[in-house]
Design a protein around this motif. Structure first.
Motif, PDB file in Angstrom:
ATOM      1  N   ASP A 118       5.234   0.465   8.110  1.00  0.00           N
ATOM      2  CA  ASP A 118       6.366   0.899   7.288  1.00  0.00           C
ATOM      3  C   ASP A 118       5.970   1.009   5.815  1.00  0.00           C
ATOM      4  O   ASP A 118       6.437   1.893   5.086  1.00  0.00           O
ATOM      5  N   ALA A 119       5.090   0.103   5.385  1.00  0.00           N
ATOM      6  CA  ALA A 119       4.707   0.065   3.973  1.00  0.00           C
ATOM      7  C   ALA A 119       3.689   1.137   3.609  1.00  0.00           C
ATOM      8  O   ALA A 119       3.704   1.672   2.493  1.00  0.00           O
ATOM      9  N   THR A 120       2.809   1.479   4.540  1.00  0.00           N
ATOM     10  CA  THR A 120       1.699   2.381   4.219  1.00  0.00           C
ATOM     11  C   THR A 120       1.800   3.752   4.878  1.00  0.00           C
ATOM     12  O   THR A 120       1.162   4.697   4.428  1.00  0.00           O
ATOM     13  N   GLY A 121       2.580   3.837   5.960  1.00  0.00           N
ATOM     14  CA  GLY A 121       2.649   5.088   6.690  1.00  0.00           C
ATOM     15  C   GLY A 121       1.457   5.329   7.583  1.00  0.00           C
ATOM     16  O   GLY A 121       1.327   6.382   8.200  1.00  0.00           O
TER      17      GLY A 121
ATOM     18  N   ALA B 102      -6.721  -2.802  10.667  1.00  0.00           N
ATOM     19  CA  ALA B 102      -6.727  -3.345   9.302  1.00  0.00           C
ATOM     20  C   ALA B 102      -6.373  -4.823   9.305  1.00  0.00           C
ATOM     21  O   ALA B 102      -6.994  -5.626   8.594  1.00  0.00           O
ATOM     22  N   LEU B 103      -5.383  -5.199  10.097  1.00  0.00           N
ATOM     23  CA  LEU B 103      -4.976  -6.607  10.183  1.00  0.00           C
ATOM     24  C   LEU B 103      -6.057  -7.462  10.838  1.00  0.00           C
ATOM     25  O   LEU B 103      -6.302  -8.600  10.432  1.00  0.00           O
ATOM     26  N   GLU B 104      -6.723  -6.901  11.846  1.00  0.00           N
ATOM     27  CA  GLU B 104      -7.812  -7.640  12.494  1.00  0.00           C
ATOM     28  C   GLU B 104      -8.981  -7.829  11.525  1.00  0.00           C
ATOM     29  O   GLU B 104      -9.568  -8.911  11.460  1.00  0.00           O
ATOM     30  N   GLN B 105      -9.300  -6.768  10.776  1.00  0.00           N
ATOM     31  CA  GLN B 105     -10.408  -6.852   9.815  1.00  0.00           C
ATOM     32  C   GLN B 105     -10.118  -7.845   8.700  1.00  0.00           C
ATOM     33  O   GLN B 105     -11.031  -8.436   8.133  1.00  0.00           O
ATOM     34  N   SER B 106      -8.839  -8.023   8.388  1.00  0.00           N
ATOM     35  CA  SER B 106      -8.453  -8.911   7.282  1.00  0.00           C
ATOM     36  C   SER B 106      -7.935 -10.262   7.770  1.00  0.00           C
ATOM     37  O   SER B 106      -7.343 -11.011   6.997  1.00  0.00           O
ATOM     38  N   ASN B 107      -8.126 -10.539   9.080  1.00  0.00           N
ATOM     39  CA  ASN B 107      -7.668 -11.807   9.660  1.00  0.00           C
ATOM     40  C   ASN B 107      -6.178 -12.050   9.436  1.00  0.00           C
ATOM     41  O   ASN B 107      -5.747 -13.178   9.190  1.00  0.00           O
ATOM     42  N   GLY B 108      -5.400 -10.968   9.482  1.00  0.00           N
ATOM     43  CA  GLY B 108      -3.956 -11.102   9.366  1.00  0.00           C
ATOM     44  C   GLY B 108      -3.429 -11.144   7.942  1.00  0.00           C
ATOM     45  O   GLY B 108      -2.218 -11.264   7.739  1.00  0.00           O
ATOM     46  N   ASP B 109      -4.301 -11.046   6.944  1.00  0.00           N
ATOM     47  CA  ASP B 109      -3.871 -11.076   5.546  1.00  0.00           C
ATOM     48  C   ASP B 109      -3.270  -9.715   5.181  1.00  0.00           C
ATOM     49  O   ASP B 109      -3.964  -8.695   5.159  1.00  0.00           O
ATOM     50  N   TYR B 110      -1.973  -9.690   4.878  1.00  0.00           N
ATOM     51  CA  TYR B 110      -1.244  -8.445   4.648  1.00  0.00           C
ATOM     52  C   TYR B 110      -1.813  -7.650   3.480  1.00  0.00           C
ATOM     53  O   TYR B 110      -2.063  -6.438   3.593  1.00  0.00           O
TER      54      TYR B 110
ATOM     55  N   ALA C  90      -5.097  -6.180   4.233  1.00  0.00           N
ATOM     56  CA  ALA C  90      -4.942  -5.079   5.186  1.00  0.00           C
ATOM     57  C   ALA C  90      -4.518  -3.805   4.469  1.00  0.00           C
ATOM     58  O   ALA C  90      -5.007  -2.709   4.776  1.00  0.00           O
ATOM     59  N   VAL C  91      -3.601  -3.933   3.499  1.00  0.00           N
ATOM     60  CA  VAL C  91      -3.177  -2.772   2.706  1.00  0.00           C
ATOM     61  C   VAL C  91      -4.369  -2.200   1.948  1.00  0.00           C
ATOM     62  O   VAL C  91      -4.594  -0.982   1.923  1.00  0.00           O
ATOM     63  N   ASP C  92      -5.168  -3.082   1.350  1.00  0.00           N
ATOM     64  CA  ASP C  92      -6.354  -2.636   0.611  1.00  0.00           C
ATOM     65  C   ASP C  92      -7.330  -1.917   1.538  1.00  0.00           C
ATOM     66  O   ASP C  92      -7.936  -0.905   1.161  1.00  0.00           O
ATOM     67  N   TYR C  93      -7.487  -2.450   2.735  1.00  0.00           N
ATOM     68  CA  TYR C  93      -8.394  -1.841   3.714  1.00  0.00           C
ATOM     69  C   TYR C  93      -7.969  -0.408   4.022  1.00  0.00           C
ATOM     70  O   TYR C  93      -8.789   0.512   4.019  1.00  0.00           O
TER      71      TYR C  93
ATOM     72  N   LEU D  45      -6.685   5.964   4.793  1.00  0.00           N
ATOM     73  CA  LEU D  45      -5.851   6.184   5.971  1.00  0.00           C
ATOM     74  C   LEU D  45      -4.370   6.261   5.629  1.00  0.00           C
ATOM     75  O   LEU D  45      -3.623   6.990   6.279  1.00  0.00           O
ATOM     76  N   ALA D  46      -3.952   5.506   4.642  1.00  0.00           N
ATOM     77  CA  ALA D  46      -2.541   5.555   4.266  1.00  0.00           C
ATOM     78  C   ALA D  46      -2.189   6.937   3.742  1.00  0.00           C
ATOM     79  O   ALA D  46      -1.172   7.521   4.097  1.00  0.00           O
ATOM     80  N   GLN D  47      -3.060   7.482   2.929  1.00  0.00           N
ATOM     81  CA  GLN D  47      -2.822   8.812   2.379  1.00  0.00           C
ATOM     82  C   GLN D  47      -2.828   9.852   3.490  1.00  0.00           C
ATOM     83  O   GLN D  47      -2.013  10.763   3.518  1.00  0.00           O
ATOM     84  N   ALA D  48      -3.768   9.716   4.432  1.00  0.00           N
ATOM     85  CA  ALA D  48      -3.831  10.666   5.539  1.00  0.00           C
ATOM     86  C   ALA D  48      -2.565  10.621   6.366  1.00  0.00           C
ATOM     87  O   ALA D  48      -2.050  11.644   6.808  1.00  0.00           O
ATOM     88  N   ALA D  49      -2.040   9.411   6.565  1.00  0.00           N
ATOM     89  CA  ALA D  49      -0.832   9.260   7.376  1.00  0.00           C
ATOM     90  C   ALA D  49       0.366   9.907   6.700  1.00  0.00           C
ATOM     91  O   ALA D  49       1.233  10.454   7.359  1.00  0.00           O
ATOM     92  N   LYS D  50       0.433   9.861   5.374  1.00  0.00           N
ATOM     93  CA  LYS D  50       1.568  10.447   4.666  1.00  0.00           C
ATOM     94  C   LYS D  50       1.604  11.962   4.828  1.00  0.00           C
ATOM     95  O   LYS D  50       2.636  12.588   4.614  1.00  0.00           O
TER      96      LYS D  50
END
Length: 213
Positions: free
Chosen positions: A26-29, A38-46, A49-52, A58-63
């Protein structure tokens, strides 16, 4: 099948919940699979994960995914002296991108992948619920036959379904030329580089002598 492997897979993914994935999406699209990764790579750190997702573009591509993609190419591929044939449609937004060598190469690579790996669906969301339920029931029944404790069967089923999707969903399959990547990874790289909405629309695969479905 070794259901202990499925049980292990289930244990690895249990820390990443559906709610976490939804919140990040919802936050990144970004796509569901990209958010999970992203969550797996960041061990669940939100925040990580956004930075990843931002680092990967990928966020830009999704938009861009809500923009109309009506251009593109229908790639036709024949393999084994005509024993296997594949037709795949890949769409983009502009005729300019449709003529790009990288775009056409991607369509060709998809055709090769489909010929070699026989996926059944383009993306995870395309799998009918009835098919998933049938596979889940089979996994649960086999686990019980092997004497697995009832408490661990849901995790075994989850792992089994994950492997089922990896094998049958085109975007989740390992790329035949480089198994460190999935077809989704290949797609992401193309979407980011071309800066357009790219859609793998549909495909069909025929093999000589197979029964009609």
């Amino acid at each position: 099948m070794n259901f202990e492997d499925f049980e292990k897979d289930g244990n690895k993914t249990m820390a990443i919940t559906t709610e976490m994935i939804k919140q990040l999406r919802d936050a990144t699209g970004a796509g569901i699979l990209d958010c999970r990764k992203a969550l797996e790579q960041s061990n669940g750190d939100y925040e990580k994960a956004v930075d990843y997702l931002r680092e990967k573009g990928l966020a830009q591509a999704a938009k861009r995914s809500d923009r109309t993609a009506s251009e593109g190419v229908i790639e036709v591929y024949s393999h084994g002296n005509g024993r296997v044939a594949v037709v795949v449609e890949v769409n983009c937004e502009s005729d300019f991108v449709a003529r790009e060598a990288s775009f056409r190469a991607f369509a060709h690579e998809l055709a090769l992948q489909i010929a070699a790996s026989s996926p059944r669906w383009v993306k995870e969301e395309d799998i009918p619920e009835a098919e998933l339920k049938r596979e889940a029931d089979i996994a649960a029944a086999r686990a019980r036959e092997e004497g697995k404790p009832e408490a661990v069967i849901p995790r075994i089923v989850e792992g089994y379904l994950s492997k089922f999707k990896d094998e049958t969903v085109l975007m989740r399959q390992k790329y035949i030329r480089d198994e460190s990547k999935t077809i989704q990874d290949l797609y992401n790289e193309l979407a980011v580089s071309l800066k357009e909405n790219i859609v793998v629309r549909r495909f069909v695969r025929w093999e000589l002598g197979e029964a009609s479905s």
